[in-house]
Design an enzyme around this catalytic site. Structure first.
Site, PDB file in Angstrom:
ATOM      1  CG  ASP A 115      -1.668   1.219   1.472  1.00 24.70           C
ATOM      2  OD1 ASP A 115      -1.474   2.220   0.751  1.00 24.70           O
ATOM      3  OD2 ASP A 115      -2.501   1.204   2.385  1.00 24.70           O
ATOM      4  CB  ILE A 116       1.649   3.753  -2.611  1.00 30.17           C
ATOM      5  CG1 ILE A 116       2.919   4.476  -3.060  1.00 30.17           C
ATOM      6  CG2 ILE A 116       0.447   4.691  -2.607  1.00 30.17           C
ATOM      7  CD1 ILE A 116       2.909   4.875  -4.534  1.00 30.17           C
ATOM      8  CB  THR A 122      -3.193  -0.090 -14.364  1.00 24.75           C
ATOM      9  OG1 THR A 122      -2.935  -0.037 -12.962  1.00 24.75           O
ATOM     10  CG2 THR A 122      -1.933   0.230 -15.142  1.00 24.75           C
ATOM     11  N   GLY A 123      -6.148   1.411 -13.157  1.00 27.55           N
ATOM     12  CA  GLY A 123      -7.372   1.110 -12.418  1.00 27.55           C
ATOM     13  C   GLY A 123      -8.576   1.590 -13.204  1.00 27.55           C
ATOM     14  CB  VAL A 124     -11.298   4.045 -12.482  1.00 28.05           C
ATOM     15  CG1 VAL A 124     -11.761   3.378 -11.202  1.00 28.05           C
ATOM     16  CG2 VAL A 124     -10.560   5.317 -12.181  1.00 28.05           C
ATOM     17  CE1 TYR A 125      -9.509   8.560 -14.754  1.00 28.11           C
ATOM     18  CE2 TYR A 125      -7.244   9.294 -14.992  1.00 28.11           C
ATOM     19  CZ  TYR A 125      -8.544   9.548 -14.633  1.00 28.11           C
ATOM     20  OH  TYR A 125      -8.883  10.799 -14.167  1.00 28.11           O
ATOM     21  CG  ASP A 150      -6.760  10.910  -6.022  1.00 26.36           C
ATOM     22  OD1 ASP A 150      -6.095  11.527  -5.168  1.00 26.36           O
ATOM     23  OD2 ASP A 150      -7.431  11.487  -6.909  1.00 26.36           O
ATOM     24  CG  ASN A 195      -9.306  13.866 -10.549  1.00 25.63           C
ATOM     25  OD1 ASN A 195      -9.242  15.088 -10.403  1.00 25.63           O
ATOM     26  ND2 ASN A 195      -9.713  13.054  -9.578  1.00 25.63           N
TER      27      ASN A 195
HETATM   28  N1  AR6 Z   1      -1.311   1.606  -3.018  1.00 24.69           N
HETATM   29  C1  AR6 Z   1      -0.791   1.256  -4.214  1.00 24.69           C
HETATM   30  N2  AR6 Z   1      -1.554   1.043  -5.305  1.00 24.69           N
HETATM   31  C2  AR6 Z   1      -2.895   1.176  -5.168  1.00 24.69           C
HETATM   32  C3  AR6 Z   1      -3.508   1.523  -3.952  1.00 24.69           C
HETATM   33  C4  AR6 Z   1      -2.659   1.761  -2.826  1.00 24.69           C
HETATM   34  N3  AR6 Z   1      -3.144   2.105  -1.627  1.00 24.69           N
HETATM   35  N4  AR6 Z   1      -4.863   1.583  -4.158  1.00 24.69           N
HETATM   36  C5  AR6 Z   1      -5.069   1.250  -5.447  1.00 24.69           C
HETATM   37  N5  AR6 Z   1      -3.903   0.988  -6.063  1.00 24.69           N
HETATM   38  P1  AR6 Z   1      -6.535   3.871  -9.770  1.00 24.69           P
HETATM   39  P2  AR6 Z   1      -6.143   5.367 -12.290  1.00 24.69           P
HETATM   40  C6  AR6 Z   1      -3.623   0.611  -7.456  1.00 24.69           C
HETATM   41  O1  AR6 Z   1      -7.929   3.496 -10.175  1.00 24.69           O
HETATM   42  O2  AR6 Z   1      -6.495   4.183 -13.116  1.00 24.69           O
HETATM   43  C7  AR6 Z   1      -9.165   8.088  -9.023  1.00 24.69           C
HETATM   44  O3  AR6 Z   1     -10.513   8.242  -8.705  1.00 24.69           O
HETATM   45  C8  AR6 Z   1      -4.743  -0.009  -8.249  1.00 24.69           C
HETATM   46  O4  AR6 Z   1      -4.869  -1.397  -7.930  1.00 24.69           O
HETATM   47  O5  AR6 Z   1      -6.315   4.317  -8.377  1.00 24.69           O
HETATM   48  O6  AR6 Z   1      -4.942   6.174 -12.677  1.00 24.69           O
HETATM   49  C9  AR6 Z   1      -8.486   9.396  -9.405  1.00 24.69           C
HETATM   50  O7  AR6 Z   1      -9.043  10.493  -8.718  1.00 24.69           O
HETATM   51  C10 AR6 Z   1      -4.234   0.186  -9.681  1.00 24.69           C
HETATM   52  O8  AR6 Z   1      -3.266  -0.810  -9.995  1.00 24.69           O
HETATM   53  O9  AR6 Z   1      -5.945   5.051 -10.716  1.00 24.69           O
HETATM   54  C11 AR6 Z   1      -8.725   9.484 -10.880  1.00 24.69           C
HETATM   55  O10 AR6 Z   1      -9.994  10.052 -11.161  1.00 24.69           O
HETATM   56  C12 AR6 Z   1      -3.507   1.535  -9.583  1.00 24.69           C
HETATM   57  O11 AR6 Z   1      -3.344   1.787  -8.184  1.00 24.69           O
HETATM   58  C13 AR6 Z   1      -8.712   8.050 -11.321  1.00 24.69           C
HETATM   59  O12 AR6 Z   1      -9.060   7.273 -10.181  1.00 24.69           O
HETATM   60  C14 AR6 Z   1      -4.207   2.708 -10.233  1.00 24.69           C
HETATM   61  O13 AR6 Z   1      -5.602   2.606 -10.080  1.00 24.69           O
HETATM   62  C15 AR6 Z   1      -7.329   7.617 -11.773  1.00 24.69           C
HETATM   63  O14 AR6 Z   1      -7.406   6.315 -12.293  1.00 24.69           O
END
Ligand code: AR6
Length: 166
Positions: A9-10, A117-120, A33, A23
């Site tokens: 967990d970062i 790589t998450g919601v994006y 985030d 974002n």
């Molecule tokens: N530590 C490390 N990695 C994490 C953690 C954590 N605590 N939590 C999630 N991840 P995402 P995006 C990983 O969706 O795709 C937000 O709402 C997760 O498993 O967090 O860039 C922002 O406000 C995945 O591998 O980011 C933007 O609107 C990675 O972090 C939007 O989401 C990125 O997933 C950005 O979307």
């Protein structure tokens, strides 16, 4: 080269800077985030509001407030649209911009999540390849930094391990 991937967990990492997958409004959100804002405390959102947003592919620096990290570097990754909208270059830009801000702040150690790589929805294997290649290029050009890829799950960690071994 001091480049490593760990499952973490970062928000728990005591490095000079952790990178947020933000974002363009820097308004907070879900995923990493949300976790960073919860751990840093409400001062982080106030600091982000004062920045007035950040274009996709770029990054902005704030203090880390209640985090163990001194700084948060908010990088705005691209939303995946199929790959033909410059997503790869924009994602690489995030890694370069974050490392440039770390240097300007006099920092040495930094941890990145798997931006976009998450919601994006950026394909995680391609994103890991871009992350590792871009960081390697930047370190070769600008000098060493201590870089950790913080992988939230085992699948992500194995993608980074593969890239780092290549
Ligand atoms: N530590 C490390 N990695 C994490 C953690 C954590 N605590 N939590 C999630 N991840 P995402 P995006 C990983 O969706 O795709 C937000 O709402 C997760 O498993 O967090 O860039 C922002 O406000 C995945 O591998 O980011 C933007 O609107 C990675 O972090 C939007 O989401 C990125 O997933 C950005 O979307």
């Amino acid at each position: 080269m001091p480049l490593r991937a760990v499952r973490a967990d970062i928000t728990t990492l005591a490095v000079d800077a952790i990178v947020n997958a933000a974002n363009f409004g820097l308004r907070g959100g879900g995923g990493v985030d949300g976790a960073i804002h919860r751990a840093a405390g409400p001062e982080l959102l106030a600091a982000c509001r004062a920045l007035g947003g950040c274009p996709t592919g770029q990054a902005r620096l704030t203090p880390g407030f209640r985090l163990p990290a001194r700084f948060v570097i908010h990088a705005v990754g691209p939303v995946w649209q199929g790959g033909g909208a410059g997503e790869a270059a924009l994602l690489a830009g995030c890694y370069r911009a974050a490392l440039a801000l770390l240097r300007e702040a006099g920092g040495q150690s930094i941890a990145f999540p798997a931006i976009s790589t998450g919601v994006y929805r950026f394909p995680p294997d391609r994103a890991a390849g871009i992350a590792v290649a871009t960081v390697r290029e930047a370190l070769a050009r600008h000098g060493e930094a201590d870089v950790t890829f913080a992988c939230f799950d085992a699948a992500t960690l194995s993608l980074y391990d593969k890239e780092l071994a290549a």
